[in-house]
Write an enzyme that holds these catalytic residues in place. Sequence first.
Site, PDB file in Angstrom:
ATOM      1  N   GLY A   3       0.821  -1.197   0.000  1.00  0.00           N
ATOM      2  CA  GLY A   3       0.000   0.000   0.000  1.00  0.00           C
ATOM      3  C   GLY A   3       0.855   1.247   0.000  1.00  0.00           C
ATOM      4  O   GLY A   3       2.011   1.234  -0.439  1.00  0.00           O
ATOM      5  N   SER A   4       0.309   2.310   0.515  1.00  0.00           N
ATOM      6  CA  SER A   4       1.006   3.594   0.521  1.00  0.00           C
ATOM      7  C   SER A   4       2.086   3.633   1.591  1.00  0.00           C
ATOM      8  O   SER A   4       2.073   2.842   2.546  1.00  0.00           O
ATOM      9  CB  SER A   4       0.007   4.726   0.779  1.00  0.00           C
ATOM     10  OG  SER A   4      -0.504   4.642   2.105  1.00  0.00           O
ATOM     11  N   GLU A  43       5.685  -3.339   1.113  1.00  0.00           N
ATOM     12  CA  GLU A  43       5.788  -2.931  -0.288  1.00  0.00           C
ATOM     13  C   GLU A  43       4.986  -1.646  -0.435  1.00  0.00           C
ATOM     14  O   GLU A  43       3.759  -1.676  -0.559  1.00  0.00           O
ATOM     15  CB  GLU A  43       5.249  -4.029  -1.214  1.00  0.00           C
ATOM     16  CG  GLU A  43       6.026  -5.327  -1.157  1.00  0.00           C
ATOM     17  CD  GLU A  43       7.387  -5.253  -1.820  1.00  0.00           C
ATOM     18  OE1 GLU A  43       7.733  -4.180  -2.363  1.00  0.00           O
ATOM     19  OE2 GLU A  43       8.102  -6.264  -1.805  1.00  0.00           O
ATOM     20  N   GLY A  54       2.372   2.148   5.524  1.00  0.00           N
ATOM     21  CA  GLY A  54       3.545   1.488   6.089  1.00  0.00           C
ATOM     22  C   GLY A  54       4.018   2.141   7.371  1.00  0.00           C
ATOM     23  O   GLY A  54       4.467   1.460   8.297  1.00  0.00           O
TER      24      GLY A  54
END
Length: 503
Positions: free
Chosen positions: A236-237, A258, A241
Amino acid sequence: MSADTRILLESLGVTGGHTGGTLKVHSPNTGELIGEVVETPVDQAKAHIDTAHEAFLKWRLIPAPKRGELVRLFGEELRAHKDALGKLVSIEAGKVTSEGLGEVQEMIDICDFAVGLSRQLYGLTIATERAEHRMMETWHPLGVVGIISAFNFPVAVWAWNACLALVCGDAIVWKPSEKTPLTALATHALFDRAVAAYKAAGHAMPEGLSALIIGGKEVGEALVEHEKVPLVSATGSTAMGRAVGPKLAARFARALLELGGNNAAIIAPSADLDLALRGVAFAAMGTAGQRCTTLRRLFVHESLYDTFVPRLKQAYASVKVGHPLEEGTLIGPLIDAHAFALFERALDEARSVGGKVTGGARVDVNGKDSYYVRPAIVEMDAHAGPVLRETFAPILYIMKYGNIEDAIAMQNAVGAGLSSSIFTNDIREAELFVSAAGSDCGIANVNIGPSGAEIGGAFGGEKETGGGRESGSDSWKAYMRRATNTINYGRSLPLAQGVTFDV
């Protein structure tokens, strides 16, 4: 729900969970309601995790090649239902037909990779200074693996994680994006078919090995905070994270992150411009700019700028923006109104700092509830402002450069470090770019764009991209725990480093 979507779901084995629920799912292609999905209560999500942990305790004892047989059967289900699942991806995520099918092919590919890997989980024998001793490392299953996936690759990224985790001896719990739960329901239904075939062949199979939990932030937090989940792989963004990482660190769990990618490419003086044009066009416009590897910044050598950029603008003007399932369409919709708002905001900011915008208009394809746009080129005088941030939309910022060192420095001067590329026929430039003094990204390509990946190479990036690696290479090690073993097969007890301790 349209009859087409309902038929697809039924053909994929989805018999419940997609109607009568509180999570409303709209197709970005038309804006129409295509599902009302039943969300997983937090208590039930926690119960699924507990069950998965109990399943792990049994699954870890099954030999890895037999675990691989389950993944092989899942790959067969995907092959048999590739067209249907690929079409569902196009309906729910807005991908053009070839990309929807390509995502399912990526799932099939990782199944094949994981099946082979199930016979190659290896350790090392290590030289020891002690006579009549053997030292080695062994790898063991880790536990329950939590998987949080994003809307733009609603099923492939789950498969990257799930297939490796399963052959490594782990259980899996999947929280898909709230924007794409139907493809998750369909994928899990196909996995259940593989489980049934596995059991029918006489293999032992614990109940609850794989679970699907659907919902918003609270369900995701339940997965991240559960003490029986030693690894969470989250896509995701970067903002996501930053929220997930500290919570996992607080309980010493592993994070496989990721995250964002503000990816760049360099067009060097010796570049094959025909090749570069095709590479840039797909990398910047494909999936309507909604890939983490999408090309967002382009550095063109000053000697080529007036030749290459007009050609690129012509390519941009020629692509068909339209319904993803229509023949000839190359650019589908943005996922929703929020994505469109961010797209417009970034273009307005670029204009305010002197950016020259070509394209970027909204295209009326299916009315006010769908968000199609012409991909935008923004010519910038400086590497600044919105250029430094990722906008998840088809915006390509273009800047001139004079020497290769400056171009590499600008490429590296952003927070994210996912993917990068250079188009050059100068071997010195190519080697510099992939050297320690070159790109600081997890992916560095020569004469192809930064977008897209094969399952054979570990996928992921550095810096604010999170540092995680999924899919090929030795990324299987993320799903296992390592033990160092020393075995004394002699009758004496020498100590390392010459230490003596006589009693």
